[in-house]
Design a protein around this motif. Structure first.
Motif, short mmCIF file in Angstrom:
data_model
loop_
_atom_site.label_atom_id
_atom_site.label_comp_id
_atom_site.label_asym_id
_atom_site.label_seq_id
_atom_site.Cartn_x
_atom_site.Cartn_y
_atom_site.Cartn_z
N ALA A 277 3.16 -5.05 13.03
CA ALA A 277 2.45 -5.57 11.86
C ALA A 277 1.45 -4.54 11.34
O ALA A 277 1.30 -4.36 10.12
N GLU A 278 0.75 -3.84 12.27
CA GLU A 278 -0.29 -2.90 11.84
C GLU A 278 0.30 -1.72 11.08
O GLU A 278 -0.20 -1.33 10.02
N CYS A 279 1.38 -1.17 11.60
CA CYS A 279 2.00 -0.03 10.93
C CYS A 279 2.62 -0.47 9.61
O CYS A 279 2.65 0.30 8.65
N ASN A 280 3.12 -1.71 9.57
CA ASN A 280 3.67 -2.23 8.33
C ASN A 280 2.58 -2.31 7.26
O ASN A 280 2.79 -1.94 6.10
N ARG A 281 1.38 -2.75 7.67
CA ARG A 281 0.26 -2.84 6.73
C ARG A 281 -0.12 -1.44 6.23
O ARG A 281 -0.40 -1.22 5.05
N GLU A 282 -0.10 -0.48 7.15
CA GLU A 282 -0.42 0.91 6.78
C GLU A 282 0.59 1.43 5.76
O GLU A 282 0.22 2.07 4.76
N LEU A 283 1.84 1.13 6.00
CA LEU A 283 2.89 1.59 5.07
C LEU A 283 2.73 0.95 3.70
O LEU A 283 2.83 1.64 2.67
N LYS A 284 2.43 -0.36 3.68
CA LYS A 284 2.21 -1.04 2.40
C LYS A 284 1.02 -0.43 1.64
O LYS A 284 1.08 -0.25 0.41
N SER A 285 -0.06 -0.09 2.38
CA SER A 285 -1.24 0.52 1.74
C SER A 285 -0.90 1.87 1.12
O SER A 285 -1.30 2.19 0.00
N LEU A 286 -0.11 2.66 1.89
CA LEU A 286 0.31 3.97 1.35
C LEU A 286 1.17 3.79 0.10
O LEU A 286 1.00 4.53 -0.88
N GLU A 287 2.05 2.83 0.15
CA GLU A 287 2.92 2.60 -1.01
C GLU A 287 2.11 2.20 -2.23
O GLU A 287 2.37 2.66 -3.35
N ALA A 288 1.06 1.38 -2.02
CA ALA A 288 0.20 0.96 -3.13
C ALA A 288 -0.52 2.17 -3.71
O ALA A 288 -0.63 2.32 -4.94
N THR A 289 -1.01 3.06 -2.82
CA THR A 289 -1.71 4.27 -3.30
C THR A 289 -0.78 5.14 -4.12
O THR A 289 -1.15 5.65 -5.18
N PHE A 290 0.45 5.32 -3.64
CA PHE A 290 1.40 6.15 -4.38
C PHE A 290 1.76 5.52 -5.72
O PHE A 290 1.91 6.24 -6.72
N ALA A 291 1.87 4.21 -5.75
CA ALA A 291 2.18 3.53 -7.02
C ALA A 291 1.06 3.74 -8.02
O ALA A 291 1.30 3.99 -9.21
N LEU A 292 -0.19 3.68 -7.51
CA LEU A 292 -1.33 3.90 -8.39
C LEU A 292 -1.35 5.33 -8.92
O LEU A 292 -1.62 5.58 -10.10
N LEU A 293 -1.03 6.28 -8.03
CA LEU A 293 -1.00 7.69 -8.45
C LEU A 293 0.08 7.91 -9.50
O LEU A 293 -0.07 8.76 -10.38
N ASP A 294 1.19 7.17 -9.40
CA ASP A 294 2.26 7.34 -10.39
C ASP A 294 1.81 6.92 -11.77
O ASP A 294 2.26 7.50 -12.77
N THR A 295 0.92 5.93 -11.85
CA THR A 295 0.46 5.47 -13.17
C THR A 295 -0.55 6.44 -13.78
O THR A 295 -0.79 6.39 -14.99
N TRP A 296 -1.16 7.29 -12.95
CA TRP A 296 -2.20 8.19 -13.47
C TRP A 296 -1.56 9.34 -14.22
O TRP A 296 -0.63 9.98 -13.71
N GLN A 297 -2.04 9.60 -15.41
CA GLN A 297 -1.50 10.68 -16.23
C GLN A 297 -2.46 11.87 -16.18
O GLN A 297 -3.62 11.74 -16.57
N ALA A 298 -1.97 12.99 -15.67
CA ALA A 298 -2.79 14.20 -15.67
C ALA A 298 -2.97 14.68 -17.10
O ALA A 298 -2.00 14.70 -17.86
N PRO A 299 -4.19 15.04 -17.51
CA PRO A 299 -4.38 15.51 -18.88
C PRO A 299 -3.63 16.82 -19.12
O PRO A 299 -3.69 17.74 -18.31
N GLU A 300 -2.93 16.85 -20.24
CA GLU A 300 -2.18 18.05 -20.58
C GLU A 300 -3.10 19.07 -21.25
O GLU A 300 -4.02 18.68 -21.97
#
Ligand SMILES: [Zn+2]
Length: 167
Positions: free
Chosen positions: A33-56
């Motif tokens: 369960a603990e590692c599963n929670r860690e993986l879900k947290s990482l996935e959420a962070t990556f999803a958030l990073l995908d929405t961020w647009q680096a200024p051109e």
């Protein structure tokens, strides 16, 4: 696989899910369960990073930079003070080393020369022979003796003058 090893390779599971080493990690995550929670947290962070647009950078940035560089190169050379300032600002000090060495050598020569009385060597005093020096010393001694005699005689004269009124 323990939780510590699992957490160190969780990122690999996210970035490269098809890798053969990911299978063991995936089985552990499904059972822990603990590692599963860690993986879900990482996935959420990556999803958030995908929405961020680096200024051109602004369009034609490279072209404008190249034009400005060419303009600076084509400009008339600045005054000697500007050139000296830019040299002092941007150099590595390498071209000043010979000048610095020369200045230090000059200081050594001047300082050591003063110590060794090079100035006397450059402007030699008039040399007198040993005999002349002896005669000069004798002359000075003679003068000193004469002065002493005069002083003694004067003292005697003063005593005489003080003695005269009583007589
Ligand atoms: Zn675990």
């Amino acid at each position: 696989m323990n939780c510590k090893d699992c957490k160190s390779v969780l990122l690999d599971l996210l970035l490269d899910p098809g890798a053969p080493s990911s299978a063991a990690v995936r089985t552990h995550v499904e059972s822990c369960a603990e590692c599963n929670r860690e993986l879900k947290s990482l996935e959420a962070t990556f999803a958030l990073l995908d929405t961020w647009q680096a200024p051109e950078p602004s369009p034609y940035f490279d072209q404008k930079l190249a034009v400005r560089l060419r303009e600076e190169q084509a400009m008339a050379p600045a005054g000697w003070f500007e050139r000296l300032k830019s040299r002092l600002l941007f150099n590595t000090g390498r071209q000043f080393r010979p000048a610095l060495a020369g200045a230090l050598a000059l200081i050594l020569i001047v300082g050591g020369g003063t110590f060794a009385d090079v100035t006397g060597f450059l402007h030699p005093k008039p040399q007198t022979s040993a005999a002349v020096q002896d005669l000069q010393i004798l002359d000075k001694n003679d003068q000193a003796l004469q002065t002493m005699d005069q002083l003694l005689q004067d003292d005697g004269a003063v005593e005489d003058t003080t003695a005269t009124p009583s007589s």
